[in-house]
Structures are given as C-alpha cells and as structure tokens.
Design a protein around this motif. Structure first.
Motif, PDB file in Angstrom:
ATOM      1  N   ILE A   1       1.008  -1.320  -0.212  1.00 52.38           N
ATOM      2  CA  ILE A   1      -0.035  -0.045  -0.225  1.00 52.38           C
ATOM      3  C   ILE A   1       0.553   1.258  -0.148  1.00 52.38           C
ATOM      4  O   ILE A   1       2.673   1.306   0.560  1.00 52.38           O
ATOM      5  CB  ILE A   1      -0.536  -0.091   0.787  1.00 52.38           C
ATOM      6  N   VAL A   2       0.208   2.013  -0.504  1.00 50.20           N
ATOM      7  CA  VAL A   2       1.187   3.291  -0.509  1.00 50.20           C
ATOM      8  C   VAL A   2       0.757   5.047   0.505  1.00 50.20           C
ATOM      9  O   VAL A   2       0.945   5.639   0.568  1.00 50.20           O
ATOM     10  CB  VAL A   2       1.153   3.882  -2.421  1.00 50.20           C
ATOM     11  N   HIS A   3      -0.640   4.547   1.143  1.00 51.33           N
ATOM     12  CA  HIS A   3      -1.118   5.401   1.927  1.00 51.33           C
ATOM     13  C   HIS A   3      -1.807   4.359   2.363  1.00 51.33           C
ATOM     14  O   HIS A   3      -2.324   3.736   2.997  1.00 51.33           O
ATOM     15  CB  HIS A   3      -2.235   6.463   0.652  1.00 51.33           C
ATOM     16  N   PRO A   4      -1.498   5.486   4.123  1.00 49.66           N
ATOM     17  CA  PRO A   4      -2.880   4.658   5.037  1.00 49.66           C
ATOM     18  C   PRO A   4      -3.898   4.077   4.877  1.00 49.66           C
ATOM     19  O   PRO A   4      -4.570   3.388   5.304  1.00 49.66           O
ATOM     20  CB  PRO A   4      -2.501   5.073   6.438  1.00 49.66           C
TER      21      PRO A   4
ATOM     22  N   SER B   1      -4.366   3.607  12.252  1.00 49.23           N
ATOM     23  CA  SER B   1      -3.337   2.565  13.293  1.00 49.23           C
ATOM     24  C   SER B   1      -1.991   2.430  12.953  1.00 49.23           C
ATOM     25  O   SER B   1      -1.197   3.023  12.990  1.00 49.23           O
ATOM     26  CB  SER B   1      -3.597   1.107  12.061  1.00 49.23           C
ATOM     27  N   PRO B   2      -1.480   2.078  14.676  1.00 48.93           N
ATOM     28  CA  PRO B   2      -0.842   2.288  15.282  1.00 48.93           C
ATOM     29  C   PRO B   2       0.219   1.779  14.819  1.00 48.93           C
ATOM     30  O   PRO B   2       1.773   2.120  14.337  1.00 48.93           O
ATOM     31  CB  PRO B   2      -0.890   1.620  16.212  1.00 48.93           C
ATOM     32  N   ALA B   3       0.377   0.674  13.025  1.00 48.42           N
ATOM     33  CA  ALA B   3       0.977   0.201  12.485  1.00 48.42           C
ATOM     34  C   ALA B   3       1.558   0.877  11.049  1.00 48.42           C
ATOM     35  O   ALA B   3       2.921   0.515  11.312  1.00 48.42           O
ATOM     36  CB  ALA B   3       0.140  -1.116  11.468  1.00 48.42           C
ATOM     37  N   TRP B   4       0.997   2.229  10.987  1.00 50.50           N
ATOM     38  CA  TRP B   4       1.644   2.901  10.313  1.00 50.50           C
ATOM     39  C   TRP B   4       2.573   4.328  11.149  1.00 50.50           C
ATOM     40  O   TRP B   4       2.970   4.497  10.141  1.00 50.50           O
ATOM     41  CB  TRP B   4       0.408   3.503   9.641  1.00 50.50           C
ATOM     42  N   ASP B   5       2.756   4.039  12.680  1.00 51.29           N
ATOM     43  CA  ASP B   5       3.823   5.024  13.030  1.00 51.29           C
ATOM     44  C   ASP B   5       4.833   4.571  12.548  1.00 51.29           C
ATOM     45  O   ASP B   5       5.417   6.049  11.941  1.00 51.29           O
ATOM     46  CB  ASP B   5       3.442   5.022  14.369  1.00 51.29           C
TER      47      ASP B   5
ATOM     48  N   PHE C   1       5.844   6.116   1.187  1.00 54.70           N
ATOM     49  CA  PHE C   1       5.239   5.613   1.885  1.00 54.70           C
ATOM     50  C   PHE C   1       4.575   3.988   1.542  1.00 54.70           C
ATOM     51  O   PHE C   1       4.236   3.629   0.695  1.00 54.70           O
ATOM     52  CB  PHE C   1       3.763   5.887   2.688  1.00 54.70           C
ATOM     53  N   THR C   2       5.974   2.940   2.458  1.00 54.41           N
ATOM     54  CA  THR C   2       4.928   1.690   1.035  1.00 54.41           C
ATOM     55  C   THR C   2       5.437   1.287   2.231  1.00 54.41           C
ATOM     56  O   THR C   2       6.648   0.537   2.703  1.00 54.41           O
ATOM     57  CB  THR C   2       6.953   1.119   0.061  1.00 54.41           C
ATOM     58  N   VAL C   3       4.254   0.222   2.861  1.00 50.51           N
ATOM     59  CA  VAL C   3       3.830  -0.830   3.149  1.00 50.51           C
ATOM     60  C   VAL C   3       3.357  -1.938   2.901  1.00 50.51           C
ATOM     61  O   VAL C   3       2.310  -1.977   2.376  1.00 50.51           O
ATOM     62  CB  VAL C   3       3.651  -0.429   4.119  1.00 50.51           C
TER      63      VAL C   3
END
Length: 448
Positions: free
Chosen positions: A177-180, A188-192, A252-254
C-alpha cells in the motif's frame, strides 16, 4: 425497543442470547438496519453515512453489498456494478467514487484535490470478489446472476492484475500500500513507524471536514492528517504511476497483512466465479495465486515467536511490531498453516476475542491503547465480521457464534455506530453507518 434487548453487556461477559422477546428484538434490529441502508441509498450506490462520508467508498460498498443481498439483491448488484464502472484503465478500483451532486467542499480531499475527475487515485482492500460471489449466490433470477458474474469477472481479474503487477515493491510476491488510507485502517498504530519520516503538511493549508462530524479526541491528530495529505498529494503529483512512487522522497510503502490476506481470499472467490463461468483452467490459476500469496504472507510477515502477522515497511525492511487487528485478518484463509498460533493470539490478552466486544483494533495491553480513538483501540463491525469468518474457517464455531452475538448487541445498542468501545459498547464516530447496518443484516440472515 429498549425493553426488548436480549442481553446485558458489561464488557466481559455480555452476549446476545435467546431469551423471551428475542424474535421481536431481532425483527426490530432487522427493520432498523434496513432503514439505514434505504436512507443511505443514492440511487446507484450507498454512502457510508450521510454526514461525514457523502460519496461511494470502495470497500464500504463491498461490505454493504453483503447485507443488501438479503434486502434488495438488485441493489447489491448495482452497488458493485456502479463501483466497477469507475475502474481505471490500468485496472485499479479507486477508493472513492465522487457523487457529482455533492459540493466539492463537503468532503476533504474532494475531487478537486485528486485531479482525476470523478474518483480518487488510491485503492482499498480487495474484498470485492468475495462480495460479487456472495451477491451472485443470493440471486433468485439465475439469468441475471450469470450476466452479473460474466460482466464483473474480467473487471475483477484486471483489478487483481493491477495489484499483483504494479504493487510488488518488495519483490516477495506481496502487494504494498502507498498510503494508510489504502489499508482501510487509516489511523492504525502499525503505520506510525513508516509514517515517521513523512513531513506533515501545515494544517492551515487544508480544512478537516471530519472534525465537523466527530469528536477531535476520537480522530487522527492534525500531525497525522498532515502526513496523509502529504502522501496523497505526492502520489497525485507522480501521476499515480506506481513505478515512480519508490523515488518519491516522502513516500510510504508497506506490506499490510490484512490487504494481502483479503487479496488471497479474493483469488479463492475468483476461482469459484471462474468455475461457475465454465473456466476450469482459470479457476485453478486463481487457486494457485491464492496459495502463493498465502505462502508469501507467512514467509514475510509472520513472526513465529510473537504468534502474529506484522506489517512490513518495504523501505527499511523492518516489521512494524504493533499488534493491530490487521494482523488477525489472515484467519479468513482456510489453508493458513499458522492458524492455531494466530487463534491463540486473537483470544489471548492482547485482543480478548470472545471476552470483550468484537475484535479490538489495537492491543488491549499496549500503553497507547485508546478505546475511543480511530483505529487505535475501538472495535469495528467489519473487522469483527471478518474475524468471525476466520473463526468459522478454522472450526471455531462456538466462538464464532459468541462473536456474532456480540456484534448484534453492539449494533443494537450503539445505533449502528461506525465503531464502538470494546470494553463498554459505547458508540463512536458516525451513527447509522452503512456497513454496520449491512453486516448486521448478513448476520441476522443466519437466523432465518
């Protein structure tokens, strides 16, 4: 209706149980949920809520169609057809399809921000193939049902091909994903951790319409929202070209476990759709893709010691070691090899599934747990619904029934709230929320 409540909820032992008056309660809840969907209907799609979310959202529409199939099957089909009519030439399904009758300033970021005309440029989790299959299954008119499948199958194939072909930034077979906002679990705290390097836009440069409809204490902070705006503008400014995104300095790349698990589940649904359309070779291919995704998910995001799936920041290679509800969603996969350990985490002290209300969005034992703040503790109806699917997939029928009871209780007490406190059942966010009402109908349909 207050006197017809079938149970008492105290945060640890409440459940929706069969008692005198239960049928009346169930009937009243069904009627109320139907009313929400009717009031949120725009004529070709359903808004999540009339206030805060005045457009069509991608995964909201998928969840809404699960409920509409029991109430108005033709509307369920139209819901999904409308969404896919806005599909981009590259196959992506945009996360927002804007209602042209709604003023641009009613929602930020609106159509003027995205520079695309009628949609946003981001995506949301790919639960659509499962929705299409379930809506097809509910149809009484099999000729129209077959036409519906034949129309949407190639669109679904293109959607998945976009994700698998354009978004494997990590090179491990998983989608990034490129954005929360693409996770559907925005705050989500996973993105902090992955967000920490992103420079927030000054709040003076945008107007937060969400604060006009909700308590600021329950919503993302101005700093986080500024980061969201920075990322959305950056993706827009590279022309939504994924090959250019890794070069964007504030990127942001997650790899998100929930997104990828839902894609694997959607490939299994595509296999069923292909089978129904008389395409056995394609059906086998979809099953193989689901198996590869599941394997990559376990190999890349599973932590055996923690008994949990963690998101992975592709830029650093590090896992975001936050226990969020996204790590529970892989339970939907019937062949998940680590399911026993993940079930133990789901029912343990971090999430308390079966002991608290629904499935909390964040670790109950974490210092940052907040029962009211957006995706940092509250239970969301769609997450609880997905976790229940996972419980059923792995034979946990008693626990699944308990979760179903608690979800119905929450919907009843909180007026179909957007999200609820997992300890008290208090509602937060928008009321008369679309997917809460729709998934309530889906759960109630099992009683018939």
């Amino acid at each position: 209706m207050e006197t017809l409540r079938a149970s008492t909820l105290n945060g640890t032992t409440g459940s929706w149980t069969t008692t005198p008056g239960f049928t009346e309660v169930e009937s009243g809840l069904r009627a109320a949920a139907t009313r929400v969907l009717d009031e949120n209907w725009l004529g070709s799609s359903t808004v999540p809520s009339r206030g805060l979310y005045p457009h069509q959202w991608s995964w909201d529409s998928a969840f809404i169609s699960f409920g509409l199939r029991h109430h108005a099957p033709e509307r369920a089909r139209l819901e999904l057809l409308t969404l896919f009519s806005a599909q981009w030439p590259d196959g992506r399904v945009p996360h927002i399809v804007f209602n042209p009758d709604t003023p641009d300033e009613a929602y930020f970021p609106g159509p003027g921000f995205w520079h695309t005309g009628a949609t946003s440029g981001l995506v949301q989790p790919p639960i659509h193939a499962r929705a299409v299959w379930e809506v097809h299954q509910a149809a009484e008119d099999q000729s129209s049902a077959a036409e519906f499948l034949a129309t949407l199958y190639p669109k679904l194939v293109a959607w998945h091909a976009y994700l698998l072909g354009n978004r494997d930034f990590g090179g491990r077979g998983l989608v990034s994903i490129v954005h929360p906002w693409e996770s559907g679990m925005d705050n989500s705290p996973a993105w902090d951790g992955p967000l920490a390097h992103v420079r927030p836009v000054d709040p003076a440069q945008f107007i937060r319409r969400d604060l006009e409809h909700g308590d600021a204490a329950d919503r993302p902070s101005d700093v986080d929202y500024g980061r969201y705006v920075r990322l959305a503008a950056g993706y827009r400014d590279v022309g939504y070209r994924d090959e250019r995104w890794p070069l964007f300095g504030d990127g942001f790349t997650v790899e998100d476990p929930a997104f990828n698990a839902l894609l694997a589940d959607a490939e299994l649904a595509l296999g069923r759709i292909a089978g129904a359309l008389g395409l056995p070779g394609a059906a086998a291919g979809h099953r193989e893709t689901a198996a590869r995704l599941t394997q990559a998910l376990v190999e890349t995001l599973w932590d055996d010691e923690a008994g949990f799936f963690f998101a992975r920041d592709v830029r650093t290679g590090e896992r975001a070691r936050e226990y969020t509800c996204g790590g529970l969603i892989p339970l939907v996969l019937p062949g998940l090899p680590v399911a026993p350990a993940l079930l133990a985490t789901a029912t343990g002290p971090r999430f308390g599934v079966g002991r608290v209300l629904g499935a909390p969005s964040y670790d109950l034992t974490a210092p940052g747990f907040d029962a009211a703040r957006y995706w940092r503790g509250p239970s969301w109806f769609n997450v609880g619904w997905l976790v229940r699917l996972g419980l059923l997939a792995h034979g946990e029928r008693a626990l699944a029934e308990r979760l179903r009871s608690d979800l119905l209780e929450a919907a009843w007490r909180a007026d179909f709230a957007e999200y609820t406190d997992p300890l008290t059942g208090e509602g937060h966010g928008s009321r008369s929320f679309g997917w809460t009402a729709a998934l309530t109908l889906d759960l109630l349909a099992e009683s018939r």
